[in-house]
Design an enzyme around this catalytic site. Sequence first.
Site, PDB file in Angstrom:
ATOM      1  N   GLU A   1     -39.390 -13.623 -13.086  1.00 17.14           N
ATOM      2  CA  GLU A   1     -40.498 -13.745 -12.139  1.00 17.14           C
ATOM      3  C   GLU A   1     -41.109 -15.145 -12.191  1.00 17.14           C
ATOM      4  O   GLU A   1     -41.483 -15.711 -11.167  1.00 17.14           O
ATOM      5  CB  GLU A   1     -41.552 -12.674 -12.439  1.00 17.14           C
TER       6      GLU A   1
ATOM      7  N   GLU B   1     -38.812 -17.325 -10.396  1.00 18.25           N
ATOM      8  CA  GLU B   1     -38.926 -17.054  -8.957  1.00 18.25           C
ATOM      9  C   GLU B   1     -40.169 -17.745  -8.374  1.00 18.25           C
ATOM     10  O   GLU B   1     -40.108 -18.358  -7.305  1.00 18.25           O
ATOM     11  CB  GLU B   1     -39.000 -15.534  -8.722  1.00 18.25           C
TER      12      GLU B   1
ATOM     13  N   CYS C   1     -44.324  -4.941 -10.661  1.00 14.67           N
ATOM     14  CA  CYS C   1     -44.058  -4.022 -11.777  1.00 14.67           C
ATOM     15  C   CYS C   1     -44.540  -2.605 -11.520  1.00 14.67           C
ATOM     16  O   CYS C   1     -44.108  -1.682 -12.189  1.00 14.67           O
ATOM     17  CB  CYS C   1     -44.747  -4.513 -13.046  1.00 14.67           C
TER      18      CYS C   1
ATOM     19  N   SER D   1     -42.563 -10.146  -5.333  1.00 11.82           N
ATOM     20  CA  SER D   1     -41.480 -10.654  -6.157  1.00 11.82           C
ATOM     21  C   SER D   1     -40.297  -9.697  -6.034  1.00 11.82           C
ATOM     22  O   SER D   1     -40.478  -8.483  -5.973  1.00 11.82           O
ATOM     23  CB  SER D   1     -41.933 -10.728  -7.616  1.00 11.82           C
TER      24      SER D   1
ATOM     25  N   LYS E   1     -43.560   6.168 -11.856  1.00 12.82           N
ATOM     26  CA  LYS E   1     -42.301   5.681 -12.440  1.00 12.82           C
ATOM     27  C   LYS E   1     -41.195   6.716 -12.283  1.00 12.82           C
ATOM     28  O   LYS E   1     -40.013   6.375 -12.232  1.00 12.82           O
ATOM     29  CB  LYS E   1     -42.490   5.333 -13.920  1.00 12.82           C
TER      30      LYS E   1
ATOM     31  N   GLU F   1     -40.004   5.894  -8.991  1.00  9.02           N
ATOM     32  CA  GLU F   1     -39.297   4.611  -8.976  1.00  9.02           C
ATOM     33  C   GLU F   1     -37.860   4.760  -9.479  1.00  9.02           C
ATOM     34  O   GLU F   1     -36.922   4.224  -8.885  1.00  9.02           O
ATOM     35  CB  GLU F   1     -40.047   3.595  -9.845  1.00  9.02           C
TER      36      GLU F   1
ATOM     37  N   GLU G   1     -32.177   2.388  -4.457  1.00 14.46           N
ATOM     38  CA  GLU G   1     -31.680   1.050  -4.830  1.00 14.46           C
ATOM     39  C   GLU G   1     -31.415   0.921  -6.329  1.00 14.46           C
ATOM     40  O   GLU G   1     -30.748  -0.027  -6.755  1.00 14.46           O
ATOM     41  CB  GLU G   1     -32.707  -0.043  -4.481  1.00 14.46           C
TER      42      GLU G   1
ATOM     43  N   CYS H   1     -51.894  -0.332 -16.584  1.00 18.45           N
ATOM     44  CA  CYS H   1     -51.072   0.791 -17.054  1.00 18.45           C
ATOM     45  C   CYS H   1     -51.740   1.589 -18.171  1.00 18.45           C
ATOM     46  O   CYS H   1     -51.485   2.786 -18.316  1.00 18.45           O
ATOM     47  CB  CYS H   1     -49.724   0.287 -17.541  1.00 18.45           C
TER      48      CYS H   1
END
Lengths: 590, 176
Positions: free
Chosen positions: A278, A281, A304, A324, A363, A366, A371, A520
């Site tokens: 990141e 990037e 994230c 990102s 999560k 996710e 993907e 988190c």
Amino acid sequence: MINLTIDNNAVSVEEGTTVLEACKQIGISIPTLCYLEKVQAIGACRVCLVEVEGVKDLVASCVMPVSEKMVVRTNNRRVREARKLVVELLLSEHEGDCQTCDRNEDCELQSIAHDLGIRKLRYPGEKAARYQDESTIGLVRNSEKCISCRRCVTVCTQMQTISALFPQGRGFKTIIGPAFANNLDTVTCVQCGQCAAVCPVGAISERDQTDEVWAALDDPDKVVVVQTAPAIRAALGECFGMEPGTLVTGKMTTALRRMGFDAVFDTDFSADLTIMEEGTELLTRLKRALVDKEQVALPMFTSCSPGWILFMEYYFPDMLENLSTCKSPQQMMGTMVKTYYARKIGKKPEDICMVSVMPCTAKKYEAARAEMNDSGVQDVDIVLTTRELGRMISQAGIDFAALEDSEMDAPLGLSSGAADIFANTGGVMEAALRTAYELVTGRTLPFENLHVTPVAGLEGIKEASILIEGTLPEWSFLEGITVKVAVAHTLGNARKLVEKIRSGEAEYHFVEVMTCPGGCIGGGGQPRITTDAVREARIAAIYAEDEGKPIRKSHENPDIIKAYEEFLGEPLGHLSHKLLHTNYFKKERV
Amino acid sequence: MSNSDSSGICCCEKEPDKKALFMELDEVLLEYRTKKGGLIPVLQIAQGLFGYLPEDVLRYIATKMDKPYSEVAGVVGFYLFFSTQPRGKNVIRVCLGTACYVRGGKQVLAAIKKELGIDVGETTEDKVFSLEVARCFGACGLAPAIMINDDVHQRVKPARIKQILAPYCEPEMENA
């Protein structure tokens, strides 16, 4: 200051204080159900009733402001009987299968009923028609247990601005749910689980996947690998009666090994990896904008937090390029385990079961995204919340408090302090700056103890500016530039910030967003109930973990350097791009 | 062929119809959009326009008034007055408020149910009548009262139901 009398005690409190808060200040604990500190005070459940002299009826103390010479009684026969009656009536329509409920011994209704001395159900009343909602991957709603306290409505509507939940219908038949009591998959629910985090009973919880993990552990043909997110180590102890903010990294590692996991890895490792990718990037985007004069999406947003990603896909599809492309640390670990590690141990990706322990219900969603299978199979197989891991440790008969400490496994278990602070709001930003600043200038980030204090703490939206001077020749295009960053937590704050950016009112280079309040550490999968005091205690523990590490910056993690040398090549290189980055898609708001 | 032709015409006629109703709704929204407590009057007027509150209308109102759809649905579900189901040409509301209740509203309701062969919340097969109950429309002095569309019928006796409903059954009878 206002002077009043509570149970014969003279009390002096600030104007605007509620009777409930005044009582708390002098050590009188009033039972509450719908009230939640800093979240909701609406006087709906009527459990917090007190007697005020001169007022005919009992009043709800959570919404009653103090007044001069007020005389309050919190513990006489009338008050006790009234509270008891209120709770008895709630119990009359509550599906009370406590023994099999996942909130057993962690239920506010259960403990209030116990404290009030209710020993039998006087009103075995009618139960309204109810339903179970299992339409999402992350969450399960069981409205039989709902007591209509509306905490979930308030967090979903006001804190997260998703407004998936609202009271539907009227009176006895009221159901808290999406429009017309439909399922969560009919609305823009991002599965953050803040509703589950504030639910006082067992009406909203994560989808329990503990059986799937036991089955994997029982399977002799599977290599079962576990990763634990940074936020778990500062909260898991609460499942075993420890104080919030007790660090249990070593005990947790020992417990996981005893449960039978073949390798215990740290999401911290892949957080370090995230910083490498990141950070690179961000610098690449800045270079393309400043040197090549290209049209580049700036600011860059962190990626994230899966609830935040879904939020962007639903509400700001025109700004997906600002996200990102880095996968979250959970997903980077999944891919690395099923490629890099699989190769090291001579296994195929399908022979490995990757289990994550996350503070998060989103999560689970996710991991199931289409993907997320760059290893050839689903990269992360099963996601557990902190609470589920707590339950599994208990099921395994492990005396958690008595465990000795142990270290996580190589090669994906070593991490820097920068990775730990991914757990709290401002942490990803700080971790990224520690590395990016040093990469560009060759010097250490000029903040005391490496902490970017302007973006730390529980304020909703935070900003910082860093003047870049004395750059290395390669990065001279950044000389004299003031890098502007912002940090937001909760989706309500994120929405405000993104709208400001979209309208041009605010300009930044880099923005960190975490879906849950406090980051988190306050996630929807953490032990309940997370108040600000609990958040602060967990954050303090995370910073202590960071400061206690010999390595504080991601790019100095020797195992990260090795992973690039042996396998990945370089950050944003061909292989890392293929394995560690992802795409986002506009989602229709149904 | 003639069938498909006629249905085609039917569709073309219906489309602009709904468009016109949405344009009317837009004017209403313009007036109430920013008013505090504006949602309920908007819903009332919209139900008057469309006959009931279809999902697309509710979503449209939610978007235009910048309110969560869950909240709009919550308000619609709270009030008996609002219907999300298509209703008959004539809506009968039987008052079961206190005064009407004690003066025989329940018997009136039973008589209507029997006459039409439907229950509360239902619509007759020929789509002529829908039956609903209400809580007081302020005609307590004339109890028991019923409303058919916008007409109030006073001191209703179960025996007179057939006679009261008769004019509404005629095909040419338009809503008042």
